[in-house]
Design a protein around this motif. Structure first.
Motif, PDB file in Angstrom:
ATOM      1  N   PRO A 279      30.044 -47.752  42.604  1.00 11.58           N
ATOM      2  CA  PRO A 279      30.898 -47.338  43.731  1.00 11.58           C
ATOM      3  C   PRO A 279      30.193 -46.517  44.807  1.00 11.58           C
ATOM      4  CG  PRO A 279      32.066 -47.087  41.659  1.00 11.58           C
ATOM      5  CD  PRO A 279      30.662 -47.470  41.305  1.00 11.58           C
ATOM      6  N   THR A 280      29.285 -45.603  44.453  1.00  8.99           N
ATOM      7  CA  THR A 280      28.709 -44.749  45.505  1.00  8.99           C
ATOM      8  C   THR A 280      27.380 -45.288  46.049  1.00  8.99           C
ATOM      9  OG1 THR A 280      27.517 -43.292  43.970  1.00  8.99           O
ATOM     10  CG2 THR A 280      29.783 -42.655  44.527  1.00  8.99           C
ATOM     11  N   ASP A 311      28.324 -39.079  41.688  1.00  6.24           N
ATOM     12  CA  ASP A 311      29.665 -39.579  41.412  1.00  6.24           C
ATOM     13  C   ASP A 311      30.303 -38.746  40.292  1.00  6.24           C
ATOM     14  OD1 ASP A 311      31.917 -40.969  40.646  1.00  6.24           O
ATOM     15  OD2 ASP A 311      31.000 -42.945  40.923  1.00  6.24           O
ATOM     16  N   CYS A 344      31.111 -37.683  45.372  1.00  4.87           N
ATOM     17  CA  CYS A 344      32.333 -38.478  45.180  1.00  4.87           C
ATOM     18  C   CYS A 344      33.222 -37.769  44.157  1.00  4.87           C
ATOM     19  CB  CYS A 344      31.950 -39.880  44.701  1.00  4.87           C
ATOM     20  SG  CYS A 344      33.329 -40.830  44.061  1.00  4.87           S
ATOM     21  N   TYR A 347      38.257 -42.028  43.296  1.00  3.98           N
ATOM     22  CA  TYR A 347      38.187 -43.386  43.849  1.00  3.98           C
ATOM     23  C   TYR A 347      39.539 -43.717  44.457  1.00  3.98           C
ATOM     24  CZ  TYR A 347      34.191 -44.205  40.627  1.00  3.98           C
ATOM     25  OH  TYR A 347      33.021 -44.144  39.941  1.00  3.98           O
ATOM     26  N   PRO A 369      34.857 -44.890  47.089  1.00  2.69           N
ATOM     27  CA  PRO A 369      34.663 -43.464  46.802  1.00  2.69           C
ATOM     28  C   PRO A 369      35.323 -42.547  47.828  1.00  2.69           C
ATOM     29  CG  PRO A 369      32.607 -44.501  47.518  1.00  2.69           C
ATOM     30  CD  PRO A 369      33.616 -45.589  47.415  1.00  2.69           C
ATOM     31  N   TYR A 371      34.921 -38.808  49.223  1.00  2.00           N
ATOM     32  CA  TYR A 371      33.850 -37.806  49.196  1.00  2.00           C
ATOM     33  C   TYR A 371      34.301 -36.424  49.659  1.00  2.00           C
ATOM     34  CZ  TYR A 371      30.377 -41.569  48.690  1.00  2.00           C
ATOM     35  OH  TYR A 371      29.635 -42.621  48.234  1.00  2.00           O
TER      36      TYR A 371
END
Ligand code: GDP
Ligand code: IMO
Ligand code: MG
Length: 425
Positions: A279-280, A311, A344, A347, A369, A371
């Motif tokens: 994801p990141t 993350d 992050c 989600y 993500p 942040y």
């Protein structure tokens, strides 16, 4: 910290080798419990770099015994080369290395099948290290695998190899249309491996039992990382063993009571090598910058690692799964010079925010993500060894990670060298 586990909290390559070597200083035993030569653990001592694939990272410490547990998959050829390589550098490898007779043998057909399996997957390939890991653990689960102890028993070896090779050759020849393996050649080779490795092969379960009962200090060295765990990782883009805490019990034959502390190795940002959701991940300039600054190229395959911000969804999940009590944050120096650092914290999946790690792959692929931004630091941390010399913002960053992981900071690593380390407790 008498019996301490050191476990990768992300997708591997967190700097476990560096941390294990550092902490092994006062340990009687360093024991690996899972994985095989897919691992690449880097240790830098006085600017000299060593990369270990199978041998535990305690090998540079005098008086420390290195154990390769039953949960490992061992490639005898690569192990013999590793032993020779270390000896050439003047590192002692002898009665300080013990290999479980129950560890599984990575056979040449498993290496070939690893590559062939990847090839037919095409776009969906896992991006394995092609070291034969998957097929070897598959043989273990199918109860047709060869174990290190079999290499010492000619009759057993013959019978088992005759059986398994028939199946493997059928698959290789008929399904993949490739050249198979000659029994006699392979049998001779395997006997020779047994002969050469005999001094190290033993009942490590019994060795560990005695050691723990005698009160010896042990460091359990993780390989790979939590997110590559076959049960808890980003399946199917995972390895074929359990790098998480349970792997210690099954992969060495010790009870949970033989582990006092569990240390997470946390890279100050995130990397991943091979396929699978991340994801990141930053596929742009920032990711490229991290890769170059952090030297993010695989220690086993040389492949460029995919890079991105830290993350916390992953780290909190890993914290729960492993019960981390302490954390070792590595590569903090790579973040030197950034004005802002992103982390992050959750989600967004289908418009909904979550901080639970999604288990199904299709959900993970959709995860966007969320942040927060933390201030970077101006004074570089590279090479710092004292806590009081760390800039305020760097301390805030590591404390933020620790709070979220509900664990204490054990150390912060500020460079690849053994002594580029700041102890916290
Ligand atoms: P492992 O598989 O978890 O042992 O990690 P790898 O050895 O595959 O990758 C970690 C890389 O980062 C290696 O090249 C290490 O020498 C390097 N490294 C470890 N700790 C630090 C650190 O604190 N700073 C920097 N710059 N490099 C580090
Ligand atoms: P260390 O111990 C990073 C990844 C591979 C691939 C997936 C499956 O150095 O942290 P495999 O060959 O195990 O079947 O490959 O797992 N992988 C690693 N990534 N560090 C490792 O080990 C890894 N070992 C396996 O890149 O995505
Ligand atoms: Mg590595």
């Amino acid at each position: 910290m008498k019996r301490v586990a050191v476990i990768g909290s992300q997708w591997g390559d967190e700097g476990k080798g560096k941390v294990v070597d550092f902490l092994a200083d006062d340990k009687d035993i360093v024991a690996r419990y899972s994985g095989g030569p897919n691992a690449g653990h880097t240790i830098v001592i006085n600017d000299k770099q060593f990369i270990l694939h199978l041998i535990p990272s305690g090998i540079f410490r005098e008086g420390t015994v290195c154990v390769m547990g039953n949960g490992m998959a061992v490639d005898p050829e690569s192990l013999l080369a590793e032993i020779e390589g270390l000896k050439k550098e003047g590192v002692y490898v002898g009665d300080n290395l013990l290999i479980s007779e129950s560890a599984h043998v990575i056979m040449p057909y498993n290496k070939l099948l690893d590559s062939l399996n990847e090839k037919i997957k095409g776009q969906k390939q896992i991006g394995t290290t092609r070291k034969g890991i998957g097929p070897t653990y598959a043989d273990k689960a199918s109860r047709v695998g060869l174990r290190m102890g079999d290499l010492l028993r000619e009759d057993v070896l013959r019978e088992k190899l005759e059986f398994i090779l028939k199946i493997k050759n059928l698959l290789i020849r008929e399904f993949f249309g490739e050249e198979g393996f000659d029994f006699d050649e392979l049998f001779e080779k395997a006997l020779l491996w047994g002969e050469r490795l005999k001094p190290y092969i033993t009942n490590t379960t019994s060795y560990m039992k005695k050691a723990v009962k005698e009160g010896k200090s042990v460091l359990y060295e993780g390989a790979q990382g939590t997110m590559l765990d076959i049960d808890h990782g980003t399946y199917p883009y995972v390895t074929s063993s359990n790098p998480t805490i349970g792997g210690i019990m099954t992969g060495l034959g010790v009870p949970p009571s033989a582990v006092d502390d569990v240390v997470a190795v946390v890279k100050a940002y995130t990397t991943r090598v091979g396929g699978g959701a991340f994801p990141t991940e930053d596929r742009g300039e920032f990711g490229e910058m991290l890769r170059e600054k952090g030297g993010e190229y695989g220690a086993t395959t040389g492949r460029p690692r995919r890079c991105g911000w830290l993350d916390l969804v992953v780290l909190k999940y890993a914290s729960w799964l492993n019960g981390f009590s302490k954390i070792a944050i590595t590569k903090l120096d790579v973040l030197d010079g950034f004005e802002k650092i992103k982390v992050c914290v959750a989600y967004e999946i289908d418009g909904e925010r979550t901080d639970e790690f999604p288990l199904h792959y299709t959900q993970l692929l959709k995860a966007k993500p969320v942040y927060v931004e933390l201030p970077g630091w101006k004074k570089p941390v590279k090479g710092i060894r004292k806590r009081e010399e760390l800039p305020k913002e760097a301390l805030e960053y590591v404390n933020y990670i620790a709070e979220n992981m509900e664990a204490e900071i054990l150390l912060v690593s500020t460079g690849a060298n053994r002594d580029h380390t700041v102890m916290f407790c």
